[in-house]
Structure formats: C-alpha cells, structure tokens
Design a protein around this motif. Structure first.
Motif, PDB file in Angstrom:
ATOM      1  N   LEU A   1       0.831  -1.199   0.000  1.00 42.80           N
ATOM      2  CA  LEU A   1       0.000   0.000   0.000  1.00 42.80           C
ATOM      3  C   LEU A   1       0.870   1.255   0.000  1.00 42.80           C
ATOM      4  N   ALA A   2       1.892   1.261   0.831  1.00 45.33           N
ATOM      5  CA  ALA A   2       2.773   2.424   0.911  1.00 45.33           C
ATOM      6  C   ALA A   2       3.521   2.652  -0.398  1.00 45.33           C
ATOM      7  N   ALA A   3       3.823   1.558  -1.109  1.00 43.05           N
ATOM      8  CA  ALA A   3       4.578   1.661  -2.359  1.00 43.05           C
ATOM      9  C   ALA A   3       3.687   1.899  -3.572  1.00 43.05           C
ATOM     10  N   GLY A   4       2.374   1.876  -3.396  1.00 40.83           N
ATOM     11  CA  GLY A   4       1.475   2.050  -4.526  1.00 40.83           C
ATOM     12  C   GLY A   4       1.527   0.892  -5.516  1.00 40.83           C
ATOM     13  N   ASP A   5       1.674  -0.322  -5.018  1.00 38.47           N
ATOM     14  CA  ASP A   5       1.804  -1.517  -5.859  1.00 38.47           C
ATOM     15  C   ASP A   5       0.583  -1.679  -6.767  1.00 38.47           C
ATOM     16  N   PRO A   6       0.775  -1.761  -8.112  1.00 37.01           N
ATOM     17  CA  PRO A   6      -0.376  -1.916  -9.014  1.00 37.01           C
ATOM     18  C   PRO A   6      -1.117  -3.241  -8.836  1.00 37.01           C
ATOM     19  N   GLU A   7      -0.408  -4.284  -8.390  1.00 40.74           N
ATOM     20  CA  GLU A   7      -1.099  -5.559  -8.165  1.00 40.74           C
ATOM     21  C   GLU A   7      -2.098  -5.439  -7.019  1.00 40.74           C
ATOM     22  N   LEU A   8      -1.733  -4.677  -5.999  1.00 37.05           N
ATOM     23  CA  LEU A   8      -2.669  -4.466  -4.898  1.00 37.05           C
ATOM     24  C   LEU A   8      -3.879  -3.677  -5.384  1.00 37.05           C
ATOM     25  N   ALA A   9      -3.648  -2.672  -6.218  1.00 35.47           N
ATOM     26  CA  ALA A   9      -4.763  -1.894  -6.764  1.00 35.47           C
ATOM     27  C   ALA A   9      -5.674  -2.783  -7.608  1.00 35.47           C
ATOM     28  N   ALA A  10      -5.087  -3.667  -8.409  1.00 35.90           N
ATOM     29  CA  ALA A  10      -5.891  -4.571  -9.227  1.00 35.90           C
ATOM     30  C   ALA A  10      -6.689  -5.527  -8.353  1.00 35.90           C
ATOM     31  N   TYR A  11      -6.054  -6.010  -7.280  1.00 39.96           N
ATOM     32  CA  TYR A  11      -6.781  -6.886  -6.359  1.00 39.96           C
ATOM     33  C   TYR A  11      -7.960  -6.166  -5.723  1.00 39.96           C
ATOM     34  N   ARG A  12      -7.764  -4.948  -5.296  1.00 42.36           N
ATOM     35  CA  ARG A  12      -8.843  -4.196  -4.645  1.00 42.36           C
ATOM     36  C   ARG A  12     -10.031  -4.041  -5.583  1.00 42.36           C
ATOM     37  N   ARG A  13      -9.781  -3.747  -6.847  1.00 44.80           N
ATOM     38  CA  ARG A  13     -10.881  -3.611  -7.817  1.00 44.80           C
ATOM     39  C   ARG A  13     -11.601  -4.944  -8.007  1.00 44.80           C
ATOM     40  N   ALA A  14     -10.827  -6.013  -8.194  1.00 46.55           N
ATOM     41  CA  ALA A  14     -11.440  -7.321  -8.447  1.00 46.55           C
ATOM     42  C   ALA A  14     -12.212  -7.816  -7.227  1.00 46.55           C
ATOM     43  N   ALA A  15     -11.632  -7.648  -6.038  1.00 49.99           N
ATOM     44  CA  ALA A  15     -12.296  -8.129  -4.826  1.00 49.99           C
ATOM     45  C   ALA A  15     -13.545  -7.319  -4.519  1.00 49.99           C
ATOM     46  N   ASP A  16     -13.499  -6.013  -4.748  1.00 48.65           N
ATOM     47  CA  ASP A  16     -14.683  -5.185  -4.523  1.00 48.65           C
ATOM     48  C   ASP A  16     -15.816  -5.601  -5.449  1.00 48.65           C
TER      49      ASP A  16
END
Length: 337
Positions: free
Chosen positions: A203-218
C-alpha cells in the motif's frame, strides 16, 4: 464478582469476499458468522481448581484483556478471574477464532466486572465491545475491523472498509434457511501478522497488483451480496470463486495444497470453495443446500481421506445476527473426520 459462572459464547466468521478491504479503505467485503463458537466461562476463584485450571485455553490473552478493561471499567480487581475456554473453530485457520476468543473474553470479563455494580453501571453495549476488541487487536497486529463486527453482530454483513477504525456496515442479511456451510480445514496454519505487514508495504509503495486486487475483490463482493440477497446459490458459488481467484492471482494468498483441496471438492462433490482469510493456509468455505449437506460432506471426506488425511470437513450453518435474524437449529455433527 458473582459466585455464579458468567459465560460468553461468540461465533467465528468466514470471509465470503474482500480480504484486507476492511482496512485498505475504499472497498467492500462480505462476512458471514458461523455457528462454530468459542465459549469463555468466568468461574469463581475457589472453583478454578475443580474446573480444571485458572486459565484453560485462553491463548495468553486473559491478562492483557483484563488490563485493557481495567483502564475502562473502574473498580476491577488487579488480577483477572480464572476462565475456562472451549472453541469449535479450528485455530489459525482464517475463521477469526482468535478474534472470537478475544471478544468472548471482553464480554465475559465486562459481565464479571459490572456484575456487582449493575445498579449503577450497565454492561458495555455490543458496539462498545466491538470497538474495544478492535482497538485491542489493532495495537498488536494493525489489521482491520471486519472480524470484530462479524462475530459481534452475527449474520451476513456487507462492509465498507476504512483505513482506521471499524468498517461501516452497509447492509445486513441472514443466510437463507435452506442453505448450509461446509468448512474444509486444510490443517495448515496461517501467518496473518506477516501478511498484514507485507500488504501495508504494498500500500505504501502504490503496488499496481494491490490496486488490481482491490478492484477485483470489490466487484466480487458486490456479486456475492447480490447472490445472497437474491437467494441464488449458483451465483453465490460463482462470485465466491471470483473472490478466491482475485486473492490467488493478484496477491498470492493461496497455496498448491489449498488449490488441490478446491479441485477435489469440485470433482467429488460439485462444491465451489473459497479460501477464508489471508496468510497462506487455513480453511476453505463453501455453501450448499441443506438437503445435500450429508451427501456433500460424505463425498468430501471420502475424497480427502487418502490424499489429504490432515484435512477436516466441518458442516455448519450461519450464526444468527443480533439485530433480529431468526435463530436456527444447530447442525448435528456428522460422524467421522
């Protein structure tokens, strides 16, 4: 303290979608309380030896929870009373058994602490218990508040996550009476503490995989909730599968063993399973019709017996919510594994 035992019974929970979204903020998750309870009984000090010990199975939390409460409930003794603990939820399995224990200790100790002061001070509300338990755990693990709301409120909850504090409960539902839950405990323990640390670094690094996960999980959470509201079991299985795939493919939360258990469940019983909770191990959950429960459990146990003897199949149901969800008869435990 009263000489009569004080008992708190708290369910565990399955996450049907949205792991980590309760504390990442800006996303939805779906929890379901399960009737695999943790029971904490506060016993009179003189009866502790007869009951089997001063603190049986408290996970080391007894003293810390009592110290936390002493700062919030005036007049508590310096030393906590003895407790007896029993849990039907497998430990370190992603079903929030540790949160259930902590909440049960808070409830039981708050009851013991206010028993002699009842005429002057009411026992803390459920919301207060959830808030205290969240603060207690956040100080140690820096996670979210889904688990605390799930085990305190019961039923199914659609939650909006927040970076700090308890999530917002958007909606509440009860699981349809004609549905049952199947838990497959892999027998491997999770490491949630390290998982939370790693995701906070993402989260602190702005990881795009985390952002993609958040969209898919939501998005999966939205579909899970619509399936629950529409009482559509096939759609629920598909949405929970989407939630699992997001966990696995974007965040690496699954393992080869868990994937093999999922394939075995599909092949042997036609049951879609989703990993509940993060941390690289633990339990998978699925939902089936009540009339198919016995056959589903039997097929799963027979299929897993040879290849995965450490895995356990636990039939259960939803724990009713505290806000008017009607109670339901417990599911008898099936014989064997």
């Amino acid at each position: 303290m009263s000489e009569h035992p004080i008992r708190a019974v708290v369910p565990c929970r399955a996450c049907l979608s949205g792991e980590d979204l309760d504390w990442l903020g800006g996303g939805r998750s779906v929890s379901l309380a399960l009737a695999l309870p943790t029971t904490v009984e506060v016993v009179p000090r003189g009866a502790a030896g007869q009951a089997g010990g001063a603190a049986d199975g408290d996970g080391g939390w007894r003293d810390e929870v009592w110290a936390f409460l002493r700062g919030r409930i005036p007049g508590l003794a310096p030393v906590p009373p003895p407790v007896l603990v029993h849990s039907e939820a497998p430990p370190a399995s992603g079903l929030s058994s540790s949160t259930a224990l902590i909440v049960a200790l808070f409830r039981a100790f708050a009851g013991a602490g206010t028993a002699d002061l009842a005429s002057r001070r009411p026992a803390p509300s459920d919301r207060t218990i959830a808030q205290w338990a969240y603060e207690f755990e956040f100080a140690r693990f820096h996670g979210g508040g889904m688990d605390h709301l799930a085990v305190v409120e019961g039923g199914a909850l659609l939650l909006d996550g927040r970076e700090r504090g308890l999530p917002v409960v958007r909606e509440r539902l009860g699981l349809p009476e004609e549905w049952r839950v199947v838990v497959v405990d892999s027998g491997t323990r999770k490491d949630t503490r390290h998982h939370i640390r790693d995701v906070r670094a993402q989260l602190a690094a702005g990881d795009p995989e985390l952002a993609a996960y958040r969209r898919a999980a939501d998005g999966a959470s939205e579909r899970v909730w619509e399936a629950l509201r529409g009482r559509d079991l096939a759609a629920l299985g598909a949405a929970m599968t989407d939630a699992h795939v997001a966990m696995r493919d974007h965040q690496g939360m699954s393992t080869p063993l868990l994937e093999d258990l999922r394939r075995t469940a599909r092949r042997s019983a036609g049951l879609p399973l989703k990993l509940s909770g993060a941390g690289g191990g633990g339990a998978l959950v699925g939902v089936c019709r009540a009339e198919a429960l016995a056959e589903t459990v039997d097929r799963l146990r027979r299929a897993l017996h040879g290849a995965h003897p450490a895995a356990r199949v636990l039939p259960t149901t939803a724990a009713p919510g505290v806000r008017g969800t009607p109670p339901r008869a417990p599911v008898p435990a099936a014989d064997g594994g």
